[in-house]
Structure formats: structure tokens, C-alpha cells
Design a protein around this motif. Structure first.
Motif, PDB file in Angstrom:
ATOM      1  N   ILE A  23       0.835  -1.204   0.000  1.00 40.76           N
ATOM      2  CA  ILE A  23       0.000   0.000   0.000  1.00 40.76           C
ATOM      3  C   ILE A  23       0.868   1.251   0.000  1.00 40.76           C
ATOM      4  N   LYS A  24       1.909   1.259   0.827  1.00 41.15           N
ATOM      5  CA  LYS A  24       2.823   2.407   0.864  1.00 41.15           C
ATOM      6  C   LYS A  24       3.505   2.613  -0.482  1.00 41.15           C
ATOM      7  N   THR A  25       3.884   1.513  -1.122  1.00 44.99           N
ATOM      8  CA  THR A  25       4.535   1.593  -2.425  1.00 44.99           C
ATOM      9  C   THR A  25       3.615   2.210  -3.465  1.00 44.99           C
ATOM     10  N   VAL A  26       2.347   1.786  -3.475  1.00 43.53           N
ATOM     11  CA  VAL A  26       1.366   2.313  -4.421  1.00 43.53           C
ATOM     12  C   VAL A  26       1.130   3.797  -4.169  1.00 43.53           C
ATOM     13  N   ILE A  27       0.977   4.172  -2.918  1.00 39.02           N
ATOM     14  CA  ILE A  27       0.710   5.572  -2.580  1.00 39.02           C
ATOM     15  C   ILE A  27       1.873   6.465  -2.996  1.00 39.02           C
ATOM     16  N   GLU A  28       3.091   6.033  -2.712  1.00 39.77           N
ATOM     17  CA  GLU A  28       4.272   6.819  -3.086  1.00 39.77           C
ATOM     18  C   GLU A  28       4.323   7.048  -4.590  1.00 39.77           C
ATOM     19  N   LEU A  29       4.017   6.007  -5.359  1.00 37.09           N
ATOM     20  CA  LEU A  29       4.036   6.133  -6.816  1.00 37.09           C
ATOM     21  C   LEU A  29       2.968   7.111  -7.299  1.00 37.09           C
ATOM     22  N   LEU A  30       1.764   6.986  -6.749  1.00 35.27           N
ATOM     23  CA  LEU A  30       0.675   7.868  -7.168  1.00 35.27           C
ATOM     24  C   LEU A  30       0.939   9.318  -6.784  1.00 35.27           C
ATOM     25  N   GLU A  31       1.485   9.526  -5.595  1.00 35.53           N
ATOM     26  CA  GLU A  31       1.758  10.889  -5.158  1.00 35.53           C
ATOM     27  C   GLU A  31       2.827  11.553  -6.010  1.00 35.53           C
ATOM     28  N   LYS A  32       3.786  10.773  -6.484  1.00 35.86           N
ATOM     29  CA  LYS A  32       4.804  11.322  -7.389  1.00 35.86           C
ATOM     30  C   LYS A  32       4.188  11.782  -8.699  1.00 35.86           C
ATOM     31  N   ARG A  33       3.073  11.172  -9.057  1.00 34.74           N
ATOM     32  CA  ARG A  33       2.354  11.560 -10.271  1.00 34.74           C
ATOM     33  C   ARG A  33       1.276  12.599  -9.956  1.00 34.74           C
ATOM     34  N   ILE A  35      -1.320  12.404  -8.035  1.00 33.08           N
ATOM     35  CA  ILE A  35      -2.667  11.838  -7.982  1.00 33.08           C
ATOM     36  C   ILE A  35      -3.113  11.786  -6.528  1.00 33.08           C
ATOM     37  N   LYS A  36      -4.269  12.331  -6.236  1.00 38.88           N
ATOM     38  CA  LYS A  36      -4.791  12.327  -4.879  1.00 38.88           C
ATOM     39  C   LYS A  36      -5.172  10.914  -4.463  1.00 38.88           C
ATOM     40  N   THR A  37      -4.834  10.549  -3.214  1.00 38.15           N
ATOM     41  CA  THR A  37      -5.104   9.191  -2.748  1.00 38.15           C
ATOM     42  C   THR A  37      -5.792   9.186  -1.380  1.00 38.15           C
ATOM     43  N   LEU A  38      -6.435   8.070  -1.109  1.00 39.01           N
ATOM     44  CA  LEU A  38      -7.059   7.816   0.188  1.00 39.01           C
ATOM     45  C   LEU A  38      -6.926   6.326   0.467  1.00 39.01           C
ATOM     46  N   THR A  39      -6.584   5.962   1.694  1.00 42.74           N
ATOM     47  CA  THR A  39      -6.461   4.543   2.042  1.00 42.74           C
ATOM     48  C   THR A  39      -7.634   4.112   2.918  1.00 42.74           C
ATOM     49  N   THR A  40      -8.071   2.867   2.714  1.00 44.50           N
ATOM     50  CA  THR A  40      -9.124   2.286   3.540  1.00 44.50           C
ATOM     51  C   THR A  40      -8.700   0.876   3.941  1.00 44.50           C
ATOM     52  N   ARG A  41      -9.431   0.305   4.860  1.00 46.22           N
ATOM     53  CA  ARG A  41      -9.164  -1.078   5.234  1.00 46.22           C
ATOM     54  C   ARG A  41     -10.475  -1.792   5.507  1.00 46.22           C
ATOM     55  N   GLU A  42     -10.414  -3.128   5.362  1.00 51.34           N
ATOM     56  CA  GLU A  42     -11.586  -3.955   5.647  1.00 51.34           C
ATOM     57  C   GLU A  42     -11.228  -5.053   6.643  1.00 51.34           C
ATOM     58  N   PRO A  43     -12.173  -5.346   7.555  1.00 53.61           N
ATOM     59  CA  PRO A  43     -13.333  -4.492   7.834  1.00 53.61           C
ATOM     60  C   PRO A  43     -12.869  -3.209   8.519  1.00 53.61           C
ATOM     61  N   GLY A  44     -13.629  -2.148   8.352  1.00 51.55           N
ATOM     62  CA  GLY A  44     -13.270  -0.876   8.970  1.00 51.55           C
ATOM     63  C   GLY A  44     -13.486   0.284   8.033  1.00 51.55           C
ATOM     64  N   GLY A  45     -12.821   1.392   8.326  1.00 49.28           N
ATOM     65  CA  GLY A  45     -12.861   2.555   7.460  1.00 49.28           C
ATOM     66  C   GLY A  45     -13.990   3.526   7.701  1.00 49.28           C
ATOM     67  N   THR A  46     -14.967   3.133   8.513  1.00 46.19           N
ATOM     68  CA  THR A  46     -16.069   4.018   8.908  1.00 46.19           C
ATOM     69  C   THR A  46     -16.309   3.791  10.402  1.00 46.19           C
ATOM     70  N   VAL A  47     -17.147   4.634  10.991  1.00 49.07           N
ATOM     71  CA  VAL A  47     -17.441   4.473  12.421  1.00 49.07           C
ATOM     72  C   VAL A  47     -18.033   3.092  12.686  1.00 49.07           C
ATOM     73  N   ILE A  48     -19.037   2.717  11.905  1.00 47.08           N
ATOM     74  CA  ILE A  48     -19.667   1.409  12.076  1.00 47.08           C
ATOM     75  C   ILE A  48     -18.687   0.298  11.717  1.00 47.08           C
ATOM     76  N   GLY A  49     -17.941   0.495  10.653  1.00 46.19           N
ATOM     77  CA  GLY A  49     -16.987  -0.511  10.208  1.00 46.19           C
ATOM     78  C   GLY A  49     -15.929  -0.837  11.246  1.00 46.19           C
ATOM     79  N   GLU A  50     -15.446   0.179  11.936  1.00 45.25           N
ATOM     80  CA  GLU A  50     -14.414  -0.051  12.950  1.00 45.25           C
ATOM     81  C   GLU A  50     -14.980  -0.795  14.165  1.00 45.25           C
ATOM     82  N   ILE A  51     -16.233  -0.518  14.497  1.00 42.35           N
ATOM     83  CA  ILE A  51     -16.886  -1.262  15.581  1.00 42.35           C
ATOM     84  C   ILE A  51     -17.004  -2.732  15.201  1.00 42.35           C
ATOM     85  N   LEU A  52     -17.411  -2.983  13.967  1.00 49.05           N
ATOM     86  CA  LEU A  52     -17.546  -4.359  13.493  1.00 49.05           C
ATOM     87  C   LEU A  52     -16.184  -5.036  13.393  1.00 49.05           C
TER      88      LEU A  52
END
Length: 212
Positions: A23-33, A35-52
């Protein structure tokens, strides 16, 4: 570099495959170009998701949480993440880099847990309504090597506490589904860090060029 809509890039693989580094490798490459990025994870990434996530990953629930309940909780978390975070971000031209997505359910709950694949397919259709990642990078590693890496870190969660046979079933399911996917690229995670990163950069550069 501007894109009218963003792309969903998913990083998949067994425990210990090196998803965080990928993930870090992908983000570094995109940022050099630029390109705006956002990371998420599963399960998680939202208030409800993190509780679950706390429920699903908690070792205290290893012998309590039913496999079917686990499946439904994962789809609940995925729907929240998709509607609250992923889709709005893509509409803004942001590239979302996701730690796991639908392929994980096919491998872990379908392969590892042995739940009815047709039921999972129906849930997938209901939850995603045809939505798919633009590219999935599957980091391939054997269960023994992956779990050796995980255990070297210290404390392990509820999923990581499963038997090695479980992870062999997960691995076999990953391979089957990857072979059927047209937008999934396999990265050999057994190689050195430098070789894995090089393979990821090569795949990402090719993908970006195809979008222009």
C-alpha cells in the motif's frame, strides 16, 4: 495528473503477504504523479466498520462468533465503507487504495470457512450492485511462510489464530478466484522487498498509462 473520476486499487493476500508495504509503495508512486489518494481497510474505514472490525478480529470471540454472522458483519462493514467513503471519493477524482475488499470474502469465508458460494454471490450482488475494483494486486505467499511472518510480530488476532489448514483453503480459494478475474495481477510476495516493490511499480505504471 488529473482524472475525472478516481480508481479503486485493492491490495489482497494472506496474512504476512506484505499488504501494508505494498500500500505504501502504491501511494508513493501515485503521489509522485500528483494523484490524490485515500487509504481504507476492511473491515473498517467508517465508524460502524471499525466497531464491526473489533468484533470480527477480537480473539475473545474465537469460539463465539458464528461463521454466518461473520459473513454478514463483513458485508455490513463493506456496504458502509462503499457508500460512505469509496464512492464519494471516486466521484471527486481521488484514487482509493483498499486493504482488502470482495476477494477476501470469497477466499476467507467461501474457501476458509466453507460457506455456500452461491449465498456469498447473492450477498455480493445485493451489497455491491455490480461495483468492482478497477485493479486488484494479489500478493501471493504460502500459508506457512505468511503465518511465520505474522507470529514473529507478537500478538495475533481472531482470524490469525485459525489453523494452518484454514489458511491453505483460503490460499487455494484465492488462486481459483484470481484465475477467473480479468483485472487482478498476481505479485509473488516470496521475493525480496525490492523485487516485490519493483513488480508493484511496474504493474501500477502500466495501469496508469492505460487510463490516459
Amino acid at each position: 495528473m488529473l482524472f475525472s473520476t478516481g480508481k479503486l486499487i485493492v491490495i489482497e493476500g494472506l496474512e504476512g503477504a506484505g499488504k501494508s508495504t505494498a500500500i505504501k509503495t502504491v501511494i508513493e508512486l501515485l503521489e509522485k504523479r500528483h494523484i490524490k489518494t485515500l487509504t481504507t481497510r476492511e473491515p473498517g474505514g467508517t465508524v460502524i466498520g471499525e466497531i464491526l472490525r473489533d468484533l470480527i478480529k477480537n480473539p475473545e470471540y474465537r469460539d463465539i462468533l458464528d461463521d454466518r454472522s461473520e459473513l454478514l458483519l463483513l458485508y455490513t462493514a463493506r456496504i458502509q465503507l462503499l457508500e460512505e467513503v469509496i464512492k464519494p471519493s471516486l466521484r471527486q477524482g481521488i484514487w482509493v487504495i483498499a486493504d482488502r475488499f470482495e476477494l477476501s470474502t470469497m477466499a476467507y469465508q467461501g474457501g476458509g470457512r466453507g460457506l455456500d458460494q452461491e449465498v456469498i454471490n447473492q450477498l455480493s450482488s445485493f451489497a455491491l450492485r455490480g461495483f468492482k475494483p478497477d485493479l486488484t494486486l494479489y500478493l501471493d505467499i504460502g500459508p506457512e511462510e505468511g503465518m511465520t511472518r505474522v507470529k514473529s510480530r507478537g500478538e495475533i488476532d481472531r482470524i490469525e489464530q485459525q489453523s494452518i489448514d484454514f489458511f491453505h483453503r483460503v490460499h487455494e480459494s484465492y488462486i481459483r478466484h484470481v484465475e477467473m478475474s480479468s483485472n487482478t495481477v498476481t505479485i509473488d510476495a516470496r521475493h525480496s522487498l525490492q523485487e516485490v516493490q519493483q513488480a508493484i511499480r511496474h504493474t501500477m505504471n502500466e495501469f496508469i498509462e492505460q487510463q490516459q
